[in-house]
Design a protein around this motif. Structure first.
Motif, short mmCIF file in Angstrom:
data_model
loop_
_atom_site.label_atom_id
_atom_site.label_comp_id
_atom_site.label_asym_id
_atom_site.label_seq_id
_atom_site.Cartn_x
_atom_site.Cartn_y
_atom_site.Cartn_z
N GLN A 83 0.83 -1.21 0.00
CA GLN A 83 0.00 0.00 0.00
C GLN A 83 0.87 1.26 0.00
OE1 GLN A 83 -2.27 -0.95 3.51
NE2 GLN A 83 -4.11 -1.41 2.32
N ILE A 84 1.91 1.27 0.81
CA ILE A 84 2.81 2.43 0.87
C ILE A 84 3.47 2.65 -0.49
CG2 ILE A 84 4.96 3.32 1.87
CD1 ILE A 84 4.05 2.03 4.52
N SER A 85 3.90 1.56 -1.12
CA SER A 85 4.53 1.66 -2.43
C SER A 85 3.57 2.28 -3.45
CB SER A 85 4.97 0.27 -2.88
OG SER A 85 5.43 0.31 -4.20
N THR A 86 2.32 1.82 -3.44
CA THR A 86 1.30 2.36 -4.35
C THR A 86 1.04 3.83 -4.06
OG1 THR A 86 0.26 0.18 -4.49
CG2 THR A 86 -1.07 2.06 -5.17
N LEU A 87 0.90 4.17 -2.78
CA LEU A 87 0.65 5.56 -2.40
C LEU A 87 1.83 6.46 -2.78
CD1 LEU A 87 -0.98 4.87 1.07
CD2 LEU A 87 -2.10 6.03 -0.84
N GLU A 88 3.05 5.99 -2.53
CA GLU A 88 4.24 6.78 -2.86
C GLU A 88 4.35 7.03 -4.36
OE1 GLU A 88 6.42 8.49 -1.26
OE2 GLU A 88 6.14 7.84 0.80
N SER A 89 4.10 5.99 -5.17
CA SER A 89 4.22 6.18 -6.62
C SER A 89 3.13 7.14 -7.12
CB SER A 89 4.15 4.85 -7.37
OG SER A 89 2.91 4.22 -7.19
N SER A 90 1.96 7.08 -6.51
CA SER A 90 0.89 8.01 -6.87
C SER A 90 1.27 9.43 -6.44
CB SER A 90 -0.41 7.58 -6.18
OG SER A 90 -1.46 8.40 -6.57
N PHE A 91 1.91 9.56 -5.28
CA PHE A 91 2.33 10.87 -4.77
C PHE A 91 3.42 11.48 -5.66
CE2 PHE A 91 4.91 13.58 -1.95
CZ PHE A 91 3.94 14.42 -1.46
N GLN A 92 4.28 10.64 -6.22
CA GLN A 92 5.33 11.14 -7.12
C GLN A 92 4.72 11.77 -8.37
OE1 GLN A 92 8.43 11.41 -6.06
NE2 GLN A 92 7.74 10.34 -4.21
N HIS A 121 1.38 12.99 -8.57
CA HIS A 121 0.51 14.11 -8.20
C HIS A 121 0.58 14.34 -6.69
CE1 HIS A 121 -1.31 13.64 -12.15
NE2 HIS A 121 -1.51 12.37 -11.87
N ARG A 122 0.94 15.55 -6.28
CA ARG A 122 0.99 15.88 -4.85
C ARG A 122 -0.43 15.94 -4.26
NH1 ARG A 122 5.56 14.71 -5.41
NH2 ARG A 122 7.35 16.09 -5.48
N TYR A 123 -1.39 16.29 -5.10
CA TYR A 123 -2.78 16.41 -4.66
C TYR A 123 -3.64 15.49 -5.50
CZ TYR A 123 -1.38 20.58 -2.14
OH TYR A 123 -0.77 21.44 -1.27
N ARG A 146 1.82 13.10 3.99
CA ARG A 146 2.99 12.98 3.10
C ARG A 146 3.44 14.35 2.62
NH1 ARG A 146 6.99 12.79 1.18
NH2 ARG A 146 8.00 11.24 -0.15
N ARG A 147 2.47 15.24 2.33
CA ARG A 147 2.84 16.61 1.92
C ARG A 147 3.54 17.33 3.06
NH1 ARG A 147 -2.29 16.38 -0.71
NH2 ARG A 147 -3.27 17.48 1.01
N MET A 148 3.09 17.12 4.29
CA MET A 148 3.75 17.75 5.44
C MET A 148 5.15 17.18 5.64
SD MET A 148 1.90 20.16 6.39
CE MET A 148 2.90 20.62 7.78
N LYS A 149 5.31 15.89 5.43
CA LYS A 149 6.62 15.27 5.55
C LYS A 149 7.58 15.88 4.52
CE LYS A 149 8.90 10.77 5.24
NZ LYS A 149 8.70 9.32 5.02
N LEU A 150 7.09 16.06 3.29
CA LEU A 150 7.91 16.66 2.24
C LEU A 150 8.30 18.10 2.62
CD1 LEU A 150 9.10 16.42 -0.65
CD2 LEU A 150 6.93 17.35 -1.48
N LYS A 151 7.32 18.84 3.15
CA LYS A 151 7.56 20.23 3.56
C LYS A 151 8.65 20.31 4.64
CE LYS A 151 4.91 24.21 5.18
NZ LYS A 151 3.58 24.67 5.58
N ARG A 152 8.59 19.37 5.61
CA ARG A 152 9.60 19.34 6.68
C ARG A 152 10.97 19.02 6.12
NH1 ARG A 152 5.63 16.52 9.50
NH2 ARG A 152 6.71 14.54 9.09
N GLN A 153 11.02 18.14 5.12
CA GLN A 153 12.31 17.73 4.56
C GLN A 153 12.98 18.85 3.75
OE1 GLN A 153 11.06 14.24 2.40
NE2 GLN A 153 11.60 12.86 4.08
#
Length: 80
Positions: free
Chosen positions: A32-41, A43-45, A72-79
């Motif tokens: 599930q994380i892999s699917t979510l991450e690839s989708s996030f790559q 589209h951020r929204y 995930r967007r907040m994690k990216l913002k922190r990074q």
């Protein structure tokens, strides 16, 4: 037919919503994380249609998908 005092104000105590009203933390599988991450790559929204499609495919609720993307967007913002 008024409820007895012990029953008044009592909430549904189903396993997904403890008495405090908050959901239990979702433990996502690696797949599930892999699917979510690839989708996030891609589209951020997510739009509503994409969120529905992803939720159905992954057997998660739309709220879980939406929350994962927000976190995930907040994690990216922190990074950054």
């Amino acid at each position: 037919a008024e409820q007895p005092p012990a029953e008044r104000g009592r909430e549904c105590s189903c396993p997904e919503e403890p008495r405090g009203g908050r959901r239990l933390r979702t433990a996502f599988s690696a797949e599930q994380i892999s699917t979510l991450e690839s989708s996030f790559q891609r589209h951020r929204y997510l739009g509503a249609a994409e969120r529905r499609k992803l939720a159905g495919r992954m057997r998660l609720s739309e709220v879980q998908i939406k929350t994962w993307f927000q976190n995930r967007r907040m994690k990216l913002k922190r990074q950054l």
